[in-house]
Design a protein around this motif. Sequence first.
Motif: not given
Lengths: 405, 310, 167
Positions: A150-152, A158-159, A291-293, A296-299
Amino acid sequence: MAKFEKANSVEEWLDQRLAINKVKKVMAYEYWIPKDINFLWAMGMILAMTFGVLTISGIFLLMYYKPDVNLAFDSVNYTIMSEVGYGWLWRHMHGVAASLVFLIIYIHMFTGIYYGSYKKGREMIWLSGMLLFVTFSAEAFSGYMLPWGQMSYWAGMVITNLFSAGSLELNGLVEWIRGDYVPGDAFLTRFFMLHVLLLPLVIMGVIGLHFASLRIPHVNNQEGEDFDFDEEAEKYKAGKKKESKVIPFQPVFLSKDVFVMGVFMIFYFYLVFYHYQFALDPVNFDPADGLKTPAHIYPEWYFLWSYEILRPFSKDIGLVAFGFAQVAFFLLPFLDKSPNTKPAHKRGKAFVAWFWIMIVDMIVLTVMGKVPPVSPFNEIGLVAALVFIGLFVALPIITKKEKAV
Amino acid sequence: MREFKILAVVVFFSLVTYWGVEPFAHSQMHKHVEGDNFQYSDLEDSGKVGDAQRGANTFMSAGCIGCHSVESQGMAAPMDPVMAAGAYGVNPPDLSTAGALYDEKFLAELIKNPAHALNVEHKFDPAKGKVHPMPGFYGLGGDRDQEVADIVAYLKSIAPAEVEPKQAFQDACGRCHEMRYADWTQIGETPKFDSKQESLKHQLKVANYQDKLKDYMGKTPPDLSMMIRSRSEHFLSTFIEDPQSQLPGTSMPRVGLTEEGKDKVLAYMTEIGDPSKEKREAVGPWVIGFFVLFTILAYFWKKSMWRDLH
Amino acid sequence: MNEERRDFLGKALGGVAGIGGIAALYAAKRSWDPLPSVKAAGFTTIDLSAAEENVLHVDKWRGKPIFVLKKSADMEPNDRDIVIGEDRFHVSIGLCTHLGCIPAYLPGEEKFKCACHGGEFDTSGQQTFGPPPSPLVVPPFKIDGTKVVLGEAGPEYEQMKSAGITA
Ligand code: HEM
Ligand code: FES
């Protein structure tokens, strides 16, 4: 053609053809390093070693990893982690080293800033070092895509969106980078290529440049003392080791490095075995889902400070601020107008204050970059971002006023 | 001395940064949920002592085996899993291990009022015409609480003394969740097939089951292979105890495991999702010990090298 | 004294580093071992009851071709045959023992011929012509009714093995 005598040993034979004795002398036994240094001067060799650890562990991961959106996650989390003998060890080593390398990079950078090691002929050392920072960042980011969790996926989303350049809406550019409308198979495979081939090659080249740039100006020392290296080397060679201000790289400087490396390795392997969550984010153990963020997303932690500079502003201003943060440290040798190449504490209160405020500010930015974007974190983040920009504006002014010591 | 001062500064700033991005940031991201230590304190204890023998009869008369199997007692499932999912949304569980895995109070409440015990009343509100697929037990005419206590006693009497972690996982979670790293789907362990046709037929069955399940739950419950690494142990414990506490509104029912049952489930999830845990613990001290030895020798070597320099 | 001590410490450090290197090589070696899933998949069951005389049937075991040939009455019996009831079968790994090509079966001539360098084998898998140095290899097998399980060593296989008639 040169004349060749019959050689009496393998060493001599090689020496005739490759001048290995000369090479050894120039590269190691008579490569002079100042004696007056502390353990912070070992960080460079620790970085080189960590790059070696990343390469070796990476090679083992590479033998089972599959750059395909349908297979990547399982190839890492199932095949490597549970089937391959010691696959888990390579992965933990790789992930933890990738994170720790940035801690050392930051220590290395701030050592340089504190001791003024980017000035008076040492500009290229600094610039090549910053190039390494940028290429390592790209290397780490591309590597982070590979497990396809998910983070990948969402970091990739985002980037790459940053490249739309705000109101310029360069969506075509973003799609070109991805090779798709969203990060998908083409994206994963090309970032795989970048991660295991192109960027490591660039890094190796830039490491070479970085080392070469040290030769002429020589390594700095704890007091910023300027002396004649040839003269001091003669003293050392004449046996006056106590008076001489230099030591040879091999074996004297290295003997200290090896000890510091040992300490570092104890710490590193402690993290590898018992404390790796900070480097292998739990969220990335959920497979990518477009289809699902995640909530919490952070680098990764080492990108947080520049990410936070982007966050408090509106889209366009944020991008400009972010762009500024990426290149600001490149400008350091040119913004520092001081006549002194001395450690901060000898340069006067203003620069000392600048240095410590910078460190604290970057730590504040780092922490604010991770917490959820709510009050009061937003306000703290905004202030810290403005302080960061302000520090760079202030630097030429305060350094110009500095008295020569 | 100076080196130590410098080291102290470096360590200090590194630790502050670490504290900020890990413990502090995470405390801001996730609300803290205190568990209930698997007490199920919201459920009432009738205080009745059940009788297993009577319970056996009550169990048969109550019609439980119209939907449930009890394989260990030779009572087979009335339908295959796919058909059952078509009828009820999800395949009703086999009850062979229920007495060992689930909390007594929870079982009693489940028999009387399933939607309440399972904590899914937000989904199944009879007033809105939505009833839980398992009908509540209205009693056989005697003291209902006693009858329920008897059934629970019966279930406990037939349950095995020791349930394997794998079994606990399959029974408690496995009808809704896949675990692909253990070849587990909602309809059981995937056998080896000789022909492509058979394998595709099986896949179709799984897909059909999952479709029904998705209709029933609102979404396909996630595969649990890696959950032990993507969620903290505390999260999993409190979530299993009461899913609503961590994800308000989720359609996952409360499972009703006892603390022991939960530990077994987590043990199995660790076995599958984090199989290197034991190896890490076995290899770690050796590697670290090696570097301690290395560093001590390096220290003395360095000292001997630098001796005549000062 | 000082010199000596320094030398000793240097060597000791080098030695310790060497031991670490060897340990790392062991981990590296283990990383190249066949995976557990590969090993677990190393069994194949072949039903011999469907085989026809003098028709070569080719199966697959551990990625290699497996020859199954039901012998007809005119073919010479051999200790290498797998015997099930009245029937005799030649079962072998279908890779030429010279350099690993797959020989073709010629039913008319009742022999195997390898196209790579002209090696030939009879219906018992014994080399009869050309460069192959040894007979076709019989894989580990276990008889289970009319089926053989490849990858598992049964008593018949152990016997062949101890008699030295298969590699
Ligand atoms: C030539 C050297 C390298 C090779 C061959 C290599 C190879 C790989 C491979 C195959 C993966 C995917 C498997 C996995 O995710 O664990 C990976 C992941 C990764 N790499 Fe590298 N890598 C190299 C150097 C680096 C460097 C220098 C960095 C950072 C500065 C880095 C950072 C990462 C990161 C952050 C991941 C994701 C780790 C994870 O979440 O598991 N790599 N690398
Ligand atoms: S490989 Fe068959 S004869 Fe050479």
